[in-house]
Design an enzyme around this catalytic site. Sequence first.
Site, short mmCIF file in Angstrom:
data_model
loop_
_atom_site.label_atom_id
_atom_site.label_comp_id
_atom_site.label_asym_id
_atom_site.label_seq_id
_atom_site.Cartn_x
_atom_site.Cartn_y
_atom_site.Cartn_z
N HIS A 51 39.09 44.24 36.76
CA HIS A 51 38.53 43.35 35.76
C HIS A 51 37.08 43.04 36.15
O HIS A 51 36.71 43.11 37.33
CB HIS A 51 39.31 42.05 35.69
CG HIS A 51 40.67 42.19 35.09
ND1 HIS A 51 41.34 41.13 34.54
CD2 HIS A 51 41.50 43.26 34.94
CE1 HIS A 51 42.52 41.52 34.09
NE2 HIS A 51 42.64 42.82 34.33
N GLU A 53 35.51 40.26 36.51
CA GLU A 53 35.37 39.21 37.51
C GLU A 53 35.67 39.72 38.91
O GLU A 53 34.93 39.41 39.86
CB GLU A 53 36.35 38.05 37.21
CG GLU A 53 36.14 37.39 35.87
CD GLU A 53 37.03 37.95 34.77
OE1 GLU A 53 37.47 37.18 33.90
OE2 GLU A 53 37.29 39.18 34.76
N CYS A 81 41.78 35.62 33.28
CA CYS A 81 43.24 35.69 33.33
C CYS A 81 43.73 35.04 34.62
O CYS A 81 42.93 34.61 35.46
CB CYS A 81 43.70 37.15 33.26
SG CYS A 81 43.29 38.10 34.74
N CYS A 84 42.34 36.77 37.88
CA CYS A 84 40.93 36.48 38.13
C CYS A 84 40.72 35.01 38.48
O CYS A 84 39.91 34.69 39.36
CB CYS A 84 40.10 36.88 36.93
SG CYS A 84 40.11 38.67 36.65
#
Length: 147
Positions: A51, A53, A81, A84
């Site tokens: 992801h 992040e 999410c 993260c």
Amino acid sequence: MTPEAALALALDRAKQPDLEMPIAAVVVTADGSIVGTGVNRREAQHDPTAHAEILALRQAGATLGDWRLSGCTLAVTLEPCTMCAGALVLARIERLVFGAFDDKAGAVGGLWDVVRDPRLNHEVEVVGGVLEEQCSTLLSDFFRRRR
């Protein structure tokens, strides 16, 4: 650096052509230096953890030579999410700035609020909804084109 300025950096990266998704993150130090950036790369890297992040946090840790990112701000175009959000706590990020809310998977006030859970060893300051309309429009336009 203001929340709007930090989010504008992420938003600029999210507008790059040919991204898997228009989601981008940047890690900025207290003096405004960019030490990490990331865009979603799950498909390209065949990695469910790739992801924006996570990639930005990894790069920031490598740049600073420390996994503790105390004093840093992470700005991302979409509410993080649970994975993260947990990583932000573990990295000791001081402040999270995000654009669009994610009612389906958000873990910073959407469905859960991981980063401000007082039972954890670190709480992250949150500034949500920054440049929200621009971030939301970027995402909805992307998905409209894919359909």
